[in-house]
Design a protein around this motif. Sequence first.
Motif, mmCIF file in Angstrom:
data_model
loop_
_atom_site.group_PDB
_atom_site.id
_atom_site.type_symbol
_atom_site.label_atom_id
_atom_site.label_comp_id
_atom_site.label_asym_id
_atom_site.label_seq_id
_atom_site.Cartn_x
_atom_site.Cartn_y
_atom_site.Cartn_z
ATOM 1 N N LYS A 123 54.463 -26.981 3.173
ATOM 2 C CA LYS A 123 55.045 -27.980 2.847
ATOM 3 C C LYS A 123 56.688 -27.224 1.646
ATOM 4 N N TYR A 124 55.877 -26.447 0.600
ATOM 5 C CA TYR A 124 56.767 -26.316 -0.538
ATOM 6 C C TYR A 124 57.684 -25.216 0.409
ATOM 7 N N ALA A 125 56.744 -24.284 1.114
ATOM 8 C CA ALA A 125 57.515 -22.804 1.482
ATOM 9 C C ALA A 125 58.616 -23.458 2.758
ATOM 10 N N ARG A 126 58.359 -24.211 3.191
ATOM 11 C CA ARG A 126 59.180 -24.801 4.044
ATOM 12 C C ARG A 126 60.587 -25.328 3.192
ATOM 13 N N LEU A 127 60.636 -25.873 2.652
ATOM 14 C CA LEU A 127 61.471 -26.542 1.677
ATOM 15 C C LEU A 127 62.063 -25.482 0.958
ATOM 16 N N THR A 128 61.039 -24.546 0.353
ATOM 17 C CA THR A 128 62.456 -23.359 -0.255
ATOM 18 C C THR A 128 63.163 -22.602 0.734
ATOM 19 N N ARG A 129 62.862 -23.274 1.675
ATOM 20 C CA ARG A 129 63.437 -21.341 2.929
ATOM 21 C C ARG A 129 64.481 -22.548 2.994
ATOM 22 N N SER A 130 64.678 -23.577 3.965
ATOM 23 C CA SER A 130 66.445 -24.266 3.749
ATOM 24 C C SER A 130 66.058 -24.729 2.863
ATOM 25 N N ALA A 131 66.420 -24.561 0.930
ATOM 26 C CA ALA A 131 66.649 -24.872 0.281
ATOM 27 C C ALA A 131 67.508 -23.669 0.054
ATOM 28 N N THR A 132 66.964 -22.761 0.381
ATOM 29 C CA THR A 132 67.349 -21.268 -0.320
ATOM 30 C C THR A 132 68.670 -21.031 1.167
ATOM 31 N N LEU A 133 68.448 -20.831 2.463
ATOM 32 C CA LEU A 133 69.004 -20.856 3.507
ATOM 33 C C LEU A 133 70.343 -21.243 3.156
ATOM 34 N N GLU A 134 70.215 -22.363 2.698
ATOM 35 C CA GLU A 134 71.462 -23.741 2.478
ATOM 36 C C GLU A 134 72.349 -23.356 1.063
ATOM 37 N N THR A 135 71.554 -22.906 0.363
ATOM 38 C CA THR A 135 72.258 -22.085 -1.212
ATOM 39 C C THR A 135 72.887 -20.285 -1.161
ATOM 40 N N LEU A 136 72.718 -19.639 0.085
ATOM 41 C CA LEU A 136 72.575 -18.530 -0.047
ATOM 42 C C LEU A 136 73.960 -18.771 1.468
ATOM 43 N N ALA A 137 74.699 -19.579 2.403
ATOM 44 C CA ALA A 137 75.402 -20.204 2.559
ATOM 45 C C ALA A 137 76.767 -20.612 1.678
ATOM 46 N N GLU A 138 76.626 -21.135 0.608
ATOM 47 C CA GLU A 138 77.440 -21.474 -0.055
ATOM 48 C C GLU A 138 79.311 -20.834 -0.742
ATOM 49 N N ASP A 139 79.641 -21.332 -0.751
ATOM 50 C CA ASP A 139 80.677 -20.776 -0.994
ATOM 51 C C ASP A 139 80.535 -19.751 -2.428
ATOM 52 N N HIS A 140 80.029 -20.415 -3.868
ATOM 53 C CA HIS A 140 80.113 -19.600 -4.831
ATOM 54 C C HIS A 140 79.246 -18.069 -4.474
ATOM 55 N N ILE A 141 78.269 -17.999 -3.929
ATOM 56 C CA ILE A 141 77.123 -17.099 -3.442
ATOM 57 C C ILE A 141 77.944 -16.071 -2.903
ATOM 58 N N ARG A 142 78.927 -16.153 -2.018
ATOM 59 C CA ARG A 142 80.285 -15.547 -1.350
ATOM 60 C C ARG A 142 80.506 -14.913 -2.235
ATOM 61 N N THR A 143 81.701 -15.665 -3.398
ATOM 62 C CA THR A 143 82.580 -15.432 -4.029
ATOM 63 C C THR A 143 81.434 -14.104 -5.561
ATOM 64 N N PHE A 144 80.167 -14.235 -5.600
ATOM 65 C CA PHE A 144 80.142 -13.463 -6.258
ATOM 66 C C PHE A 144 79.675 -12.101 -5.554
ATOM 67 N N ARG A 145 79.242 -12.132 -4.139
ATOM 68 C CA ARG A 145 79.335 -11.493 -3.214
ATOM 69 C C ARG A 145 80.673 -10.115 -3.555
ATOM 70 N N ALA A 146 80.769 -10.704 -3.349
ATOM 71 C CA ALA A 146 82.386 -10.317 -3.000
ATOM 72 C C ALA A 146 82.799 -9.819 -3.674
ATOM 73 N N TYR A 147 82.715 -10.256 -5.691
ATOM 74 C CA TYR A 147 82.874 -9.510 -6.872
ATOM 75 C C TYR A 147 81.695 -8.093 -6.913
ATOM 76 N N GLY A 148 81.290 -8.186 -6.145
ATOM 77 C CA GLY A 148 80.197 -6.718 -6.212
ATOM 78 C C GLY A 148 78.870 -7.477 -6.656
ATOM 79 N N LEU A 149 78.475 -8.852 -7.174
ATOM 80 C CA LEU A 149 77.299 -8.309 -8.081
ATOM 81 C C LEU A 149 75.560 -7.873 -6.911
ATOM 82 N N ARG A 150 74.446 -7.722 -7.267
ATOM 83 C CA ARG A 150 73.610 -6.901 -7.080
ATOM 84 C C ARG A 150 72.796 -7.747 -6.282
#
Lengths: 329, 319
Positions: free
Chosen positions: A210-237
């Motif tokens: 259950k936790y694996a599924r929840l973590t997976r979907s929550a991580t995917l959701e967070t990775l798709a958010e704008d601030h993550i894109r911004t961090f990536r665009a800034y060149g954060l590793r």
Amino acid sequence: MTGYVLRKLGGALLVLFLLSVVVYLLFYVAPGDPARLACGPRCDAGQIRQVRDQLGLDESLVAQYLHFLQAIGTGRDFSTGTGVLHCPAPCFGLSYQNGQPVTTLLGDRLPVTASLACGAMVLWLLLGVGTGLLSALRRGGPAERVLTVLTLTGTATPVFVTGLLLLMLFCASLQWLPFPSYVPLTEDPEQWAWNLLLPWTALALLESAKYARLTRSATLETLAEDHIRTFRAYGLRERAVVGRHALRGALPPVIALNAIDLGTMFGGAMLTETLFGLPGLGQLLVHSVRTVDLPVVVGTVLGIGAAVVVASAVADVLYALADRRVTLT
Amino acid sequence: MTNRRESGTWGRLRARPGAVVAAAVLAALALLALAAPLLAALEGQDPTTYHDDLIDSARGGVPLGPYGGVSGAHWLGVEPGTGRDLFARLLYGARISLLVALGATVLQVVIGVGVGLAAGLGGRFADTVLSRLTDVLVALPMLVCGVALTSVVPADFPRPLLLVVVIGLLNWGGTSRVVRAQTLSLKKLDHVAAARLGGSGPWRVARRELLPALAAPVITYAALLVPTNIVVEASLSFLGIGVKPPTSSWGQMLSTATTWFRADPLYVLLPAAFLFVTVLALTVLGDAVRAALDPRERSRLRVGTPGGRRLRRERSAAA
């Protein structure tokens, strides 16, 4: 924030009150005379009469409930023909089977269930969050497929089946582990862990899916958010993006589920304790149900219910603290 | 694939190989359960007769012969300790598991839809009371309450019915939440408002305007309740609180098996396998039903569009 916490606490108290009324009514209005049950099968009419007086069963229902509540607050004395049995606060009554206060019985069993729960929780968080993260980061790869099959299998297997299979493999076939028997942590930590390893694994395998599924979907959701894109665009590793920022977004739901899961976990603990013969709260409840030991049943259900209600209130507050996007209403 | 019928809910369901296999497995299981008396008669056995001659009383009752006493007369061997026929007990156990799970699901759906509709259509007070009630129910540990509830029921109450009632009464909270939320949003739609303004009472509005729209989410939810109910029934029976002897159920068999796992592994593996396959098939099918009924999938997964193709690729990778 304070108002929010207070409101949550108020809600929890209300639910607890409702729970106590419902449980009380159910068990004391249920068919079957409590006096006869308390007295045992070999009682004559006179003895039953005496037990009725002792338990106050002739009072009105409301008075009985208030006495029940009062006993939780201040303790209660039960007069028998020969002397007085004192039941210290918080008193949930005396066991019909051996006359001990319910709280003593619960207290004796609590360390076992706590040992089982804590160890299993560590395992399932490691397994579940780890698996979920891996499958979120390696999307579409073979790893994800394997993990999905594993999670599906995990959800489809009741804990006692997993436990039985583990027993067959590690106790009977390979003989790596002894058949579990509880050794208190204070007595011998190594034996404690060694004996609880199989119960922990059985419980954790089930929950981690259950936790694996929840973590997976929550991580995917967070990775798709704008601030993550911004961090990536800034060149954060990537490691920093995932480790510092994506994880932070993914953790609040995991924390919340963990606290809410306490209730399901008690169910799982009941099955695990029955399978492995561990003398915990779950085993106590099953045993008291079989022997119709009503005070113990009521005490255990109320205790577990209280734990669950408090935990879910705490989870709400933690969730709000961890995730500032939650509006506090 | 260009056939128009294939693009409906059925088509989407049939396009998933997992769903087809799961449905076939479940159909086979249902047939086995239905035909249990026939099949047992074909084998020449019944689930309750003791066969003392087939167990080794010197070794505590381990079945004689290899693999738990498998023979021409006992296709899957016999139960250790009693010598009762395992094949017949497994099939009769399937009847209990499936019957209890389905019965409980029906009860959960009926109560859940009723409470959800009442909360959604009733006034503010009704909504508050019913929603609080649902909250309490959802928060309670279901298995713990189920175990506790059985202690206050008279011993002569029929056990399978008791299991249906206990499981049904304890797990309708999710359905009622889904129905309430849907009702609240449907209430704002024009056709519902029109019916209300036209003088239709709440009962008529619920039946004519809401229930058709509620079917999809309720079916989706109910499909996933069935496997849960199977597991709960098996768990209660495992704890010795389910069916009474000599009736068999998979949970009860696994409970007996805990003392025999060293001497007779097959006695553990057979009910475990049946339970596992049933729950897995139900979960896979339930998931497929959810996906097939999901309105978002209807346009996105259409064959031939680039977006649909990409989504289907992702979906098959995720599945």
